[in-house]
Design a protein around this motif. Sequence first.
Motif, PDB file in Angstrom:
ATOM      1  N   ARG A 241       7.219  18.157 -30.651  1.00  0.00           N
ATOM      2  CA  ARG A 241       8.316  18.523 -29.758  1.00  0.00           C
ATOM      3  C   ARG A 241       8.794  17.342 -28.931  1.00  0.00           C
ATOM      4  O   ARG A 241       9.991  17.210 -28.648  1.00  0.00           O
ATOM      5  N   MET A 242       7.877  16.460 -28.534  1.00  0.00           N
ATOM      6  CA  MET A 242       8.243  15.346 -27.663  1.00  0.00           C
ATOM      7  C   MET A 242       8.549  14.053 -28.428  1.00  0.00           C
ATOM      8  O   MET A 242       8.971  13.069 -27.834  1.00  0.00           O
ATOM      9  N   ASN A 243       8.351  14.073 -29.724  1.00  0.00           N
ATOM     10  CA  ASN A 243       8.560  12.870 -30.539  1.00  0.00           C
ATOM     11  C   ASN A 243      10.043  12.504 -30.605  1.00  0.00           C
ATOM     12  O   ASN A 243      10.879  13.307 -30.986  1.00  0.00           O
ATOM     13  N   ARG A 244      10.357  11.261 -30.231  1.00  0.00           N
ATOM     14  CA  ARG A 244      11.737  10.782 -30.356  1.00  0.00           C
ATOM     15  C   ARG A 244      11.851   9.745 -31.478  1.00  0.00           C
ATOM     16  O   ARG A 244      12.872   9.074 -31.606  1.00  0.00           O
ATOM     17  N   GLY A 245      10.811   9.630 -32.290  1.00  0.00           N
ATOM     18  CA  GLY A 245      10.781   8.604 -33.327  1.00  0.00           C
ATOM     19  C   GLY A 245      11.276   9.053 -34.689  1.00  0.00           C
ATOM     20  O   GLY A 245      11.326   8.250 -35.626  1.00  0.00           O
ATOM     21  N   GLY A 246      11.616  10.341 -34.812  1.00  0.00           N
ATOM     22  CA  GLY A 246      12.074  10.825 -36.109  1.00  0.00           C
ATOM     23  C   GLY A 246      10.910  11.212 -37.001  1.00  0.00           C
ATOM     24  O   GLY A 246       9.750  11.214 -36.598  1.00  0.00           O
ATOM     25  N   LYS A 247      11.209  11.486 -38.260  1.00  0.00           N
ATOM     26  CA  LYS A 247      10.195  12.009 -39.177  1.00  0.00           C
ATOM     27  C   LYS A 247       9.261  10.947 -39.722  1.00  0.00           C
ATOM     28  O   LYS A 247       8.213  11.271 -40.282  1.00  0.00           O
ATOM     29  N   ASP A 248       9.595   9.660 -39.562  1.00  0.00           N
ATOM     30  CA  ASP A 248       8.808   8.609 -40.190  1.00  0.00           C
ATOM     31  C   ASP A 248       7.816   7.922 -39.255  1.00  0.00           C
ATOM     32  O   ASP A 248       7.041   7.067 -39.692  1.00  0.00           O
ATOM     33  N   THR A 249       7.835   8.271 -37.963  1.00  0.00           N
ATOM     34  CA  THR A 249       6.928   7.633 -37.016  1.00  0.00           C
ATOM     35  C   THR A 249       6.789   8.519 -35.787  1.00  0.00           C
ATOM     36  O   THR A 249       7.411   9.587 -35.694  1.00  0.00           O
ATOM     37  N   LEU A 250       5.962   8.088 -34.828  1.00  0.00           N
ATOM     38  CA  LEU A 250       5.780   8.853 -33.596  1.00  0.00           C
ATOM     39  C   LEU A 250       6.031   7.948 -32.397  1.00  0.00           C
ATOM     40  O   LEU A 250       5.397   6.901 -32.251  1.00  0.00           O
TER      41      LEU A 250
END
Length: 264
Positions: A241-250
């Motif tokens: 939910r808090m990830n702003r890195g997209g699907k390929d990273t965190l």
Amino acid sequence: MLDLSKTTSALAAPDFAAIKKRQQATWSAGDYAVVGTTLQIVGERLCEAVDLRAGERVIDVAAGNGNATLAAARQFAEVTSTDYVEALPVTFKQADAEALPFADGCFDVALSTFGVMFAPNQETAAAELSRVVRKGGRIGLANWTPDGFIGQLFKIIGKHVAPPAGIESPALWGTEGRLGELFRGHQVKTSKQIFSFRYKSPRHWLEIFKTYYGPTNRAFAALDSAGHGALEAEIIELLERMNRGGKDTLIVPSEYLEVVVTTQ
């Protein structure tokens, strides 16, 4: 383990000695340095915030792996730390944040990055910081906020593993109101900052923190298989939910309060 979501001051007086013993076991689990070294930038920022000068006498309280210690030593301060660092002008001293073995006013600056906020007796820890810093000196703190990522993480952990009874929430150190109480009579300035946790994926973050970060390590160790799965699911949901890195990273931003107290 400490629950950052609740204040329990209305309960019976806590057994601080027992709580400290439990905390020591918790933070000794895993290998905090694996996580702590990623936080180095916070120590650098804090030294800038207190306007550190070369030659000043600095104490790093609850130093962990020594982020603020290293930052201050690189700026030619005379640093006393609870951790030993080779090849830098640092003095190691084992010390309880609630009973610092130093004379009144013997330091120009006291620092703590995500350390002293976990002391069970908040009033005593704050009083000790104020006592060992000279009048007109500075106390620099970095404290996780209740609503930031780490604050939410500890709320989740607290739902699954009972925290010590009768102690105040450590996250109160990340609020202006509580800091005003703890450092009444001193000048307190605060600024909200962001540290971003950067990992390959939510699973990668979880594996590192389960293995090396004491509170998370001990929380999972205390649960049966069903509890283990439930806690893991909630943490993964928070990370996603808090990830702003997209699907390929965190990339997870975690809010903390940068604090500068000028002693009066």
